[in-house]
Scaffold this active site. Structure first.
Site, PDB file in Angstrom:
ATOM      1  NE  ARG A  78      -7.668  -8.376   0.434  1.00  0.00           N
ATOM      2  CZ  ARG A  78      -7.213  -7.609  -0.560  1.00  0.00           C
ATOM      3  NH1 ARG A  78      -6.183  -6.821  -0.388  1.00  0.00           N
ATOM      4  NH2 ARG A  78      -7.811  -7.640  -1.740  1.00  0.00           N
ATOM      5  CE  LYS A 123      -4.382  -1.942   1.308  1.00  0.00           C
ATOM      6  NZ  LYS A 123      -5.389  -2.215   2.321  1.00  0.00           N
TER       7      LYS A 123
END
Ligand code: HH2
Length: 259
Positions: free
Chosen positions: A239, A204
């Site tokens: 995840r 991210k």
């Protein structure tokens, strides 16, 4: 949890696995690397992403869910649409990963209850189109915690047994770099709600910002560091895009955690 994005516009790996065969093969590869769950998604939730019509999302994800479930993999469906979740459950998925936490389509909770599925409810500020426009909190951790507690109550009121609900603070969903760091720092407060916590930091943008502007392809060290810290603070589900290296790091970290 390995990420299988069947999208032309995900922030990372966009368009790499648009064909069902390529996406399913990628899922199998992630399972072979040690992923216990394959999270199949057909709609990008990156900041500013455009919504995908239901038929298009179904066209992307269904064949992939079918193939992976037929091979006995545990499949979660990453969607906010009841119609997509229903067809994915029909096709063999057993977990619904709803990044809107049943806010976009409240009937999602009833579907999860009726099918005896597990679910992940995640915190996001508003919706993907606007969530990164100057997000503000008084205290990000207590606000995310209250939100997740409220969503857990809603899920239980709708008939989902509490044991089937996982919670996710939604790293990057309406959060500045500092908000993400604070959530990771105080993740134990979210864990204290008493349900398994899912964490999604993989590649991210805050990891890029913290490392001098590194692109997605160079964010594995940041992904590993944050997942290891999350494990140490009590997270249960990780995840990620890069299953093998993260799993190695988590195994080493888990061997040193005392609980
Ligand atoms: N992050 C993304 C998508 N789904 N689900 C959960 N539970 N937690 C997350 O942190 C999370 C999620 C965004 O990542 P990705 O799927 O890689 O990108 P995109 O949404 O652009 O497809």
């Amino acid at each position: 949890m390995g990420i299988v994005n069947v999208t032309p516009d995900s922030f990372s790996d966009a368009g790499l696995f648009l064909e069902p065969d390529a996406a399913a093969e990628h899922g199998v590869a992630l399972a072979n690397q040690g992923a216990a769950i394959l999270d199949v998604g057909g709609e990008s939730t990156r900041p500013g992403a455009a919504p995908v019509p239901e038929e298009e999302e179904l066209r992307r994800v269904l064949p992939v869910v079918e193939r992976l479930a037929a091979l006995d993999h545990v499949v979660s469906i990453d969607t906010t649409k009841v119609a997509v979740a229903r067809r994915a459950l029909d096709a063999g998925a057993t977990i619904v990963n709803d990044v809107s936490a049943f806010r976009f389509e409240p009937a999602m909770a009833g579907l999860v209850a009726e099918r005896g599925a597990r679910c992940c409810v995640m915190h996001m500020l508003g919706d993907p189109r606007t969530m990164q426009e100057n997000p503000r909190y008084e205290d990000v951790v207590s606000e995310v915690k209250s939100f997740l507690e409220e969503r857990l109550r809603f899920a239980v009121d709708e008939g989902i047994p509490e044991e089937r609900v996982w919670l996710d603070p939604g790293i990057g969903f309406g959060k500045t770099v500092e908000h993400n760091l604070e959530l990771l720092r105080r993740l134990d407060e979210i864990v204290a709600i008493g349900r398994p916590v899912v964490i999604g930091t993989s590649r991210k943008s805050f990891l890029g910002k913290l490392t001098g502007g590194k692109p997605e392809s160079k964010r594995l060290p940041g992904t590993i560091a944050t997942n290891v810290l999350a494990l140490e603070r009590g997270a249960s589900v990780f995840r990620v895009h890069d299953v093998a290296p993260v799993l190695d790091a988590l195994r080493i970290a888990a061997a040193t955690v005392t609980r």
